[in-house]
Design a protein around this motif. Sequence first.
Motif, PDB file in Angstrom:
ATOM      1  N   PRO A  93       0.811  -1.223   0.000  1.00 17.91           N
ATOM      2  CA  PRO A  93       0.000   0.000   0.000  1.00 17.91           C
ATOM      3  C   PRO A  93       0.845   1.273   0.000  1.00 17.91           C
ATOM      4  CG  PRO A  93      -0.858  -1.585   1.579  1.00 17.91           C
ATOM      5  CD  PRO A  93       0.467  -2.113   1.119  1.00 17.91           C
ATOM      6  N   LEU A  94       2.000   1.238   0.670  1.00 14.14           N
ATOM      7  CA  LEU A  94       2.859   2.421   0.713  1.00 14.14           C
ATOM      8  C   LEU A  94       3.376   2.770  -0.677  1.00 14.14           C
ATOM      9  CD1 LEU A  94       4.223   4.444   2.713  1.00 14.14           C
ATOM     10  CD2 LEU A  94       6.176   2.883   2.758  1.00 14.14           C
ATOM     11  N   ALA A  95       3.711   1.753  -1.456  1.00 15.90           N
ATOM     12  CA  ALA A  95       4.266   1.983  -2.787  1.00 15.90           C
ATOM     13  C   ALA A  95       3.227   2.522  -3.759  1.00 15.90           C
ATOM     14  CB  ALA A  95       4.860   0.687  -3.332  1.00 15.90           C
ATOM     15  N   SER A  96       1.967   2.170  -3.572  1.00 14.50           N
ATOM     16  CA  SER A  96       0.934   2.529  -4.553  1.00 14.50           C
ATOM     17  C   SER A  96       0.166   3.790  -4.200  1.00 14.50           C
ATOM     18  CB  SER A  96      -0.061   1.368  -4.704  1.00 14.50           C
ATOM     19  OG  SER A  96      -0.707   1.089  -3.465  1.00 14.50           O
ATOM     20  N   ALA A  97       0.320   4.306  -2.985  1.00 16.59           N
ATOM     21  CA  ALA A  97      -0.440   5.482  -2.564  1.00 16.59           C
ATOM     22  C   ALA A  97       0.139   6.757  -3.181  1.00 16.59           C
ATOM     23  CB  ALA A  97      -0.435   5.595  -1.041  1.00 16.59           C
ATOM     24  N   PRO A  98      -0.707   7.729  -3.522  1.00 18.55           N
ATOM     25  CA  PRO A  98      -0.198   9.014  -4.029  1.00 18.55           C
ATOM     26  C   PRO A  98       0.685   9.685  -2.983  1.00 18.55           C
ATOM     27  CG  PRO A  98      -2.572   8.802  -4.389  1.00 18.55           C
ATOM     28  CD  PRO A  98      -2.177   7.673  -3.486  1.00 18.55           C
ATOM     29  N   PRO A  99       1.861  10.193  -3.374  1.00 14.63           N
ATOM     30  CA  PRO A  99       2.765  10.782  -2.376  1.00 14.63           C
ATOM     31  C   PRO A  99       2.341  12.155  -1.888  1.00 14.63           C
ATOM     32  CG  PRO A  99       3.730  10.930  -4.555  1.00 14.63           C
ATOM     33  CD  PRO A  99       2.485  10.109  -4.708  1.00 14.63           C
ATOM     34  N   GLY A 100       1.407  12.794  -2.563  1.00 12.26           N
ATOM     35  CA  GLY A 100       0.919  14.085  -2.082  1.00 12.26           C
ATOM     36  C   GLY A 100       1.973  15.178  -2.076  1.00 12.26           C
ATOM     37  N   GLY A 101       2.923  15.108  -2.998  1.00 10.19           N
ATOM     38  CA  GLY A 101       3.940  16.146  -3.089  1.00 10.19           C
ATOM     39  C   GLY A 101       5.092  15.998  -2.119  1.00 10.19           C
ATOM     40  N   GLN A 102       5.092  14.941  -1.314  1.00 10.71           N
ATOM     41  CA  GLN A 102       6.162  14.740  -0.343  1.00 10.71           C
ATOM     42  C   GLN A 102       7.334  13.985  -0.968  1.00 10.71           C
ATOM     43  OE1 GLN A 102       4.587  13.699   3.813  1.00 10.71           O
ATOM     44  NE2 GLN A 102       2.915  13.021   2.487  1.00 10.71           N
ATOM     45  N   SER A 103       8.530  14.242  -0.449  1.00 13.35           N
ATOM     46  CA  SER A 103       9.708  13.488  -0.867  1.00 13.35           C
ATOM     47  C   SER A 103       9.840  12.182  -0.108  1.00 13.35           C
ATOM     48  CB  SER A 103      10.975  14.333  -0.675  1.00 13.35           C
ATOM     49  OG  SER A 103      10.981  15.444  -1.544  1.00 13.35           O
ATOM     50  N   THR A 104       9.395  12.175   1.150  1.00 15.07           N
ATOM     51  CA  THR A 104       9.448  10.983   1.993  1.00 15.07           C
ATOM     52  C   THR A 104       8.071  10.742   2.576  1.00 15.07           C
ATOM     53  OG1 THR A 104      11.738  11.453   2.601  1.00 15.07           O
ATOM     54  CG2 THR A 104      10.540   9.886   3.987  1.00 15.07           C
ATOM     55  N   VAL A 105       7.576   9.522   2.455  1.00 12.40           N
ATOM     56  CA  VAL A 105       6.272   9.175   3.022  1.00 12.40           C
ATOM     57  C   VAL A 105       6.408   7.912   3.857  1.00 12.40           C
ATOM     58  CG1 VAL A 105       4.873  10.320   1.273  1.00 12.40           C
ATOM     59  CG2 VAL A 105       5.659   7.981   0.897  1.00 12.40           C
TER      60      VAL A 105
END
Length: 301
Positions: A93-105
Amino acid sequence: MITAEAVTSPFARLANRVKREILTNVTPLRWAAEGRHEERRRKWAPHLPALDADQAALVSTLQRDGVCIGPLDDLVIPTTHALKAALDRVAGPLASAPPGGQSTVRPSLDALLADLSLWQWGLQDRLLDIVENYLGVPARYYGADVRREVANSQTVGVRQWHRDAEDRRTVKILVWLNDVDEQGGPYAFVPLAETLYAVERLHYVAGFVEDTKVIRMVAPGSVTTATGPQWTAVVADNCRLLHRATPPVARDRLSVTFTWSSRTPLKTEQAPDFTPDHLRAIRSGLSERQLACLPPGMTLG
Protein backbone atom coordinates in the motif's frame (compact mmCIF):
# COMPACT_ATOMS: atom_id res chain seq x y z
CA MET A 1 -2.29 5.40 5.00
CA ILE A 2 0.42 7.98 4.36
CA THR A 3 1.79 10.26 7.03
CA ALA A 4 4.39 13.00 6.82
CA GLU A 5 7.75 12.62 8.52
CA ALA A 6 7.65 13.47 12.21
CA VAL A 7 8.98 16.96 12.84
CA THR A 8 11.18 17.70 15.82
CA SER A 9 10.23 20.93 17.55
CA PRO A 10 12.46 23.97 16.92
CA PHE A 11 13.25 24.09 20.65
CA ALA A 12 14.40 20.47 20.69
CA ARG A 13 16.57 21.01 17.60
CA LEU A 14 18.14 24.10 19.17
CA ALA A 15 18.76 22.36 22.48
CA ASN A 16 20.41 19.39 20.76
CA ARG A 17 22.56 21.70 18.61
CA VAL A 18 23.71 23.73 21.63
CA LYS A 19 24.54 20.55 23.54
CA ARG A 20 26.57 19.22 20.62
CA GLU A 21 28.41 22.53 20.17
CA ILE A 22 29.29 22.68 23.88
CA LEU A 23 30.55 19.10 24.01
CA THR A 24 32.62 19.68 20.87
CA ASN A 25 34.12 23.07 21.68
CA VAL A 26 34.34 23.28 25.49
CA THR A 27 37.22 20.94 26.20
CA PRO A 28 36.78 20.43 30.00
CA LEU A 29 33.10 19.59 29.57
CA ARG A 30 33.86 17.25 26.67
CA TRP A 31 36.49 15.44 28.73
CA ALA A 32 34.12 15.14 31.67
CA ALA A 33 31.30 13.75 29.51
CA GLU A 34 33.60 11.29 27.76
CA GLY A 35 35.07 10.22 31.09
CA ARG A 36 31.62 9.42 32.46
CA HIS A 37 30.77 7.45 29.33
CA GLU A 38 34.01 5.45 29.44
CA GLU A 39 33.33 4.66 33.08
CA ARG A 40 29.91 3.27 32.12
CA ARG A 41 31.58 1.13 29.45
CA ARG A 42 34.22 -0.10 31.90
CA LYS A 43 31.63 -1.10 34.48
CA TRP A 44 29.46 -2.89 31.92
CA ALA A 45 32.30 -4.79 30.22
CA PRO A 46 32.03 -7.86 32.51
CA HIS A 47 28.31 -8.10 31.69
CA LEU A 48 28.58 -8.03 27.88
CA PRO A 49 26.82 -11.07 26.36
CA ALA A 50 28.90 -13.75 24.68
CA LEU A 51 28.92 -13.78 20.87
CA ASP A 52 29.26 -16.57 18.34
CA ALA A 53 31.79 -16.30 15.51
CA ASP A 54 29.39 -14.60 13.06
CA GLN A 55 28.22 -12.04 15.61
CA ALA A 56 31.80 -11.28 16.66
CA ALA A 57 32.84 -10.82 13.02
CA LEU A 58 30.04 -8.29 12.49
CA VAL A 59 31.02 -6.32 15.59
CA SER A 60 34.65 -6.35 14.47
CA THR A 61 33.69 -5.05 11.01
CA LEU A 62 31.61 -2.25 12.53
CA GLN A 63 34.46 -1.26 14.82
CA ARG A 64 36.95 -1.20 11.92
CA ASP A 65 34.81 0.19 9.06
CA GLY A 66 31.63 1.53 10.62
CA VAL A 67 29.51 -0.37 8.06
CA CYS A 68 28.75 -3.88 6.81
CA ILE A 69 26.55 -4.69 3.79
CA GLY A 70 25.01 -8.06 2.93
CA PRO A 71 21.82 -10.13 2.79
CA LEU A 72 19.42 -9.66 5.70
CA ASP A 73 19.30 -13.43 6.21
CA ASP A 74 23.03 -13.44 7.03
CA LEU A 75 22.18 -11.88 10.41
CA VAL A 76 20.40 -15.16 11.30
CA ILE A 77 17.66 -13.50 13.39
CA PRO A 78 15.00 -16.13 14.27
CA THR A 79 11.97 -13.97 13.39
CA THR A 80 13.23 -12.64 10.04
CA HIS A 81 10.75 -14.70 8.01
CA ALA A 82 7.85 -13.11 9.89
CA LEU A 83 9.49 -9.69 9.51
CA LYS A 84 9.65 -10.04 5.72
CA ALA A 85 5.99 -11.01 5.52
CA ALA A 86 4.99 -8.04 7.70
CA LEU A 87 7.10 -5.65 5.63
CA ASP A 88 5.58 -6.90 2.37
CA ARG A 89 2.10 -6.17 3.76
CA VAL A 90 3.10 -2.62 4.67
CA ALA A 91 5.19 -1.89 1.58
CA GLY A 92 2.50 -2.73 -0.97
CA PRO A 93 0.00 0.00 0.00
CA LEU A 94 2.86 2.42 0.71
CA ALA A 95 4.27 1.98 -2.79
CA SER A 96 0.93 2.53 -4.55
CA ALA A 97 -0.44 5.48 -2.56
CA PRO A 98 -0.20 9.01 -4.03
CA PRO A 99 2.76 10.78 -2.38
CA GLY A 100 0.92 14.09 -2.08
CA GLY A 101 3.94 16.15 -3.09
CA GLN A 102 6.16 14.74 -0.34
CA SER A 103 9.71 13.49 -0.87
CA THR A 104 9.45 10.98 1.99
CA VAL A 105 6.27 9.18 3.02
CA ARG A 106 5.60 6.70 5.79
CA PRO A 107 2.79 4.33 6.79
CA SER A 108 0.47 5.31 9.62
CA LEU A 109 1.37 4.09 13.09
CA ASP A 110 -1.65 1.77 12.98
CA ALA A 111 -0.30 0.15 9.81
CA LEU A 112 3.22 -0.03 11.22
CA LEU A 113 2.04 -1.82 14.36
CA ALA A 114 -0.59 -4.06 12.76
CA ASP A 115 1.91 -6.95 12.88
CA LEU A 116 4.17 -6.69 15.92
CA SER A 117 6.81 -8.94 14.35
CA LEU A 118 7.87 -5.83 12.40
CA TRP A 119 8.42 -3.37 15.25
CA GLN A 120 9.64 -5.98 17.75
CA TRP A 121 12.20 -7.54 15.39
CA GLY A 122 14.84 -5.13 16.66
CA LEU A 123 14.40 -6.43 20.20
CA GLN A 124 15.49 -9.99 19.44
CA ASP A 125 18.19 -11.13 21.86
CA ARG A 126 20.64 -12.03 19.07
CA LEU A 127 20.45 -8.45 17.76
CA LEU A 128 20.68 -6.89 21.20
CA ASP A 129 23.79 -8.99 21.90
CA ILE A 130 25.46 -7.59 18.75
CA VAL A 131 24.46 -4.01 19.44
CA GLU A 132 25.44 -4.12 23.11
CA ASN A 133 28.91 -5.47 22.31
CA TYR A 134 29.45 -2.75 19.73
CA LEU A 135 28.23 0.07 21.98
CA GLY A 136 29.85 -1.36 25.10
CA VAL A 137 26.78 -0.48 27.19
CA PRO A 138 23.11 -1.53 27.31
CA ALA A 139 21.12 -0.46 24.26
CA ARG A 140 18.12 1.78 23.71
CA TYR A 141 15.88 0.73 20.82
CA TYR A 142 13.87 3.22 18.76
CA GLY A 143 11.81 0.85 16.65
CA ALA A 144 11.18 0.44 12.93
CA ASP A 145 11.00 3.32 10.45
CA VAL A 146 9.38 2.21 7.19
CA ARG A 147 9.65 4.83 4.48
CA ARG A 148 9.30 5.49 0.79
CA GLU A 149 11.74 7.88 -0.83
CA VAL A 150 9.96 9.35 -3.83
CA ALA A 151 11.91 9.57 -7.08
CA ASN A 152 11.78 13.33 -7.54
CA SER A 153 15.57 13.98 -7.70
CA GLN A 154 15.29 16.48 -4.85
CA THR A 155 18.25 16.83 -2.47
CA VAL A 156 16.39 17.48 0.77
CA GLY A 157 16.60 16.27 4.38
CA VAL A 158 18.68 13.12 4.83
CA ARG A 159 19.40 13.10 1.10
CA GLN A 160 22.15 15.59 2.00
CA TRP A 161 25.54 14.59 3.46
CA HIS A 162 25.61 14.42 7.25
CA ARG A 163 26.53 12.40 10.29
CA ASP A 164 23.81 11.40 12.73
CA ALA A 165 23.96 13.19 16.05
CA GLU A 166 22.03 10.86 18.35
CA ASP A 167 25.01 9.54 20.27
CA ARG A 168 28.72 8.75 20.28
CA ARG A 169 27.90 5.48 18.55
CA THR A 170 24.73 4.02 17.10
CA VAL A 171 23.76 0.93 15.18
CA LYS A 172 21.30 1.24 12.32
CA ILE A 173 20.09 -1.58 10.10
CA LEU A 174 18.70 -0.32 6.81
CA VAL A 175 16.90 -2.93 4.70
CA TRP A 176 15.81 -2.56 1.07
CA LEU A 177 12.16 -3.50 0.50
CA ASN A 178 12.59 -3.29 -3.27
CA ASP A 179 15.55 -3.70 -5.61
CA VAL A 180 17.79 -0.60 -5.36
CA ASP A 181 20.21 0.45 -8.08
CA GLU A 182 22.21 3.64 -8.61
CA GLN A 183 19.11 5.45 -9.92
CA GLY A 184 16.90 4.25 -7.08
CA GLY A 185 18.28 6.20 -4.13
CA PRO A 186 20.92 3.94 -2.55
CA TYR A 187 22.56 4.64 0.80
CA ALA A 188 25.91 6.36 0.16
CA PHE A 189 28.80 6.78 2.58
CA VAL A 190 32.34 8.08 2.80
CA PRO A 191 34.75 5.40 4.15
CA LEU A 192 35.65 5.92 7.79
CA ALA A 193 39.24 7.16 7.38
CA GLU A 194 38.19 9.71 4.78
CA THR A 195 35.17 10.71 6.85
CA LEU A 196 37.46 11.55 9.77
CA TYR A 197 39.71 13.60 7.47
CA ALA A 198 36.75 15.47 5.95
CA VAL A 199 35.14 16.15 9.32
CA GLU A 200 38.37 17.65 10.63
CA ARG A 201 38.93 19.80 7.55
CA LEU A 202 35.32 21.00 7.49
CA HIS A 203 35.26 21.66 11.27
CA TYR A 204 32.06 19.66 11.18
CA VAL A 205 29.87 19.43 14.27
CA ALA A 206 26.38 18.56 13.02
CA GLY A 207 23.90 19.33 10.26
CA PHE A 208 23.98 18.95 6.50
CA VAL A 209 26.97 19.51 4.20
CA GLU A 210 26.84 20.48 0.53
CA ASP A 211 27.73 17.74 -1.92
CA THR A 212 30.45 19.86 -3.53
CA LYS A 213 32.23 20.35 -0.20
CA VAL A 214 32.25 16.62 0.56
CA ILE A 215 33.49 15.67 -2.91
CA ARG A 216 36.41 18.11 -2.59
CA MET A 217 37.50 16.39 0.63
CA VAL A 218 37.54 12.76 -0.53
CA ALA A 219 39.51 10.82 -3.10
CA PRO A 220 37.82 10.31 -6.49
CA GLY A 221 35.69 7.19 -6.49
CA SER A 222 35.83 6.68 -2.73
CA VAL A 223 32.15 7.36 -2.06
CA THR A 224 30.45 3.97 -1.77
CA THR A 225 26.82 3.22 -2.57
CA ALA A 226 24.88 0.29 -1.15
CA THR A 227 22.91 -1.02 -4.09
CA GLY A 228 21.34 -4.45 -4.05
CA PRO A 229 18.25 -6.60 -4.39
CA GLN A 230 15.30 -6.62 -2.02
CA TRP A 231 16.34 -7.67 1.52
CA THR A 232 19.84 -6.25 1.23
CA ALA A 233 20.82 -5.01 4.71
CA VAL A 234 23.16 -2.13 5.55
CA VAL A 235 24.41 -2.32 9.13
CA ALA A 236 26.08 1.00 9.91
CA ASP A 237 27.14 3.44 12.59
CA ASN A 238 25.87 6.63 11.02
CA CYS A 239 27.27 8.72 13.87
CA ARG A 240 30.76 7.90 12.62
CA LEU A 241 30.26 7.97 8.84
CA LEU A 242 29.41 10.84 6.55
CA HIS A 243 26.48 9.44 4.62
CA ARG A 244 23.24 10.25 2.85
CA ALA A 245 20.28 8.74 1.07
CA THR A 246 21.14 9.40 -2.56
CA PRO A 247 18.24 11.28 -4.20
CA PRO A 248 16.28 8.70 -6.24
CA VAL A 249 15.77 9.77 -9.84
CA ALA A 250 14.32 6.81 -11.77
CA ARG A 251 12.29 4.86 -9.22
CA ASP A 252 11.12 5.13 -5.61
CA ARG A 253 13.07 3.47 -2.82
CA LEU A 254 11.29 1.48 -0.12
CA SER A 255 13.16 0.68 3.08
CA VAL A 256 12.96 0.03 6.80
CA THR A 257 15.47 1.28 9.36
CA PHE A 258 15.98 -0.10 12.87
CA THR A 259 17.96 2.10 15.29
CA TRP A 260 19.79 1.55 18.59
CA SER A 261 21.86 3.89 20.77
CA SER A 262 23.13 3.87 24.33
CA ARG A 263 20.70 4.69 27.14
CA THR A 264 22.50 7.98 27.75
CA PRO A 265 22.38 9.43 24.21
CA LEU A 266 23.77 12.83 23.29
CA LYS A 267 20.58 13.83 21.50
CA THR A 268 17.02 13.88 22.80
CA GLU A 269 14.79 12.18 20.22
CA GLN A 270 11.14 13.09 19.87
CA ALA A 271 9.03 9.94 20.24
CA PRO A 272 6.26 9.14 17.74
CA ASP A 273 2.76 10.05 18.85
CA PHE A 274 1.92 6.59 20.18
CA THR A 275 -1.49 6.10 21.78
CA PRO A 276 -1.89 4.00 24.96
CA ASP A 277 -3.17 1.18 22.73
CA HIS A 278 -0.04 1.43 20.58
CA LEU A 279 2.18 1.27 23.66
CA ARG A 280 0.34 -1.73 25.07
CA ALA A 281 0.79 -3.51 21.74
CA ILE A 282 4.50 -2.68 21.50
CA ARG A 283 5.18 -3.86 25.06
CA SER A 284 3.13 -7.06 24.81
CA GLY A 285 5.11 -10.23 25.33
CA LEU A 286 8.45 -8.49 25.91
CA SER A 287 11.01 -9.76 28.42
CA GLU A 288 12.49 -7.56 31.15
CA ARG A 289 15.60 -7.05 29.02
CA GLN A 290 13.53 -5.99 26.01
CA LEU A 291 11.35 -3.63 28.05
CA ALA A 292 14.47 -2.00 29.48
CA CYS A 293 15.56 -1.13 25.92
CA LEU A 294 12.51 1.04 25.23
CA PRO A 295 12.87 4.83 25.52
CA PRO A 296 11.61 6.35 28.78
CA GLY A 297 8.61 7.94 27.04
CA MET A 298 7.24 4.52 26.09
CA THR A 299 5.98 3.58 29.51
CA LEU A 300 2.28 3.06 30.16
CA GLY A 301 0.56 5.72 32.21
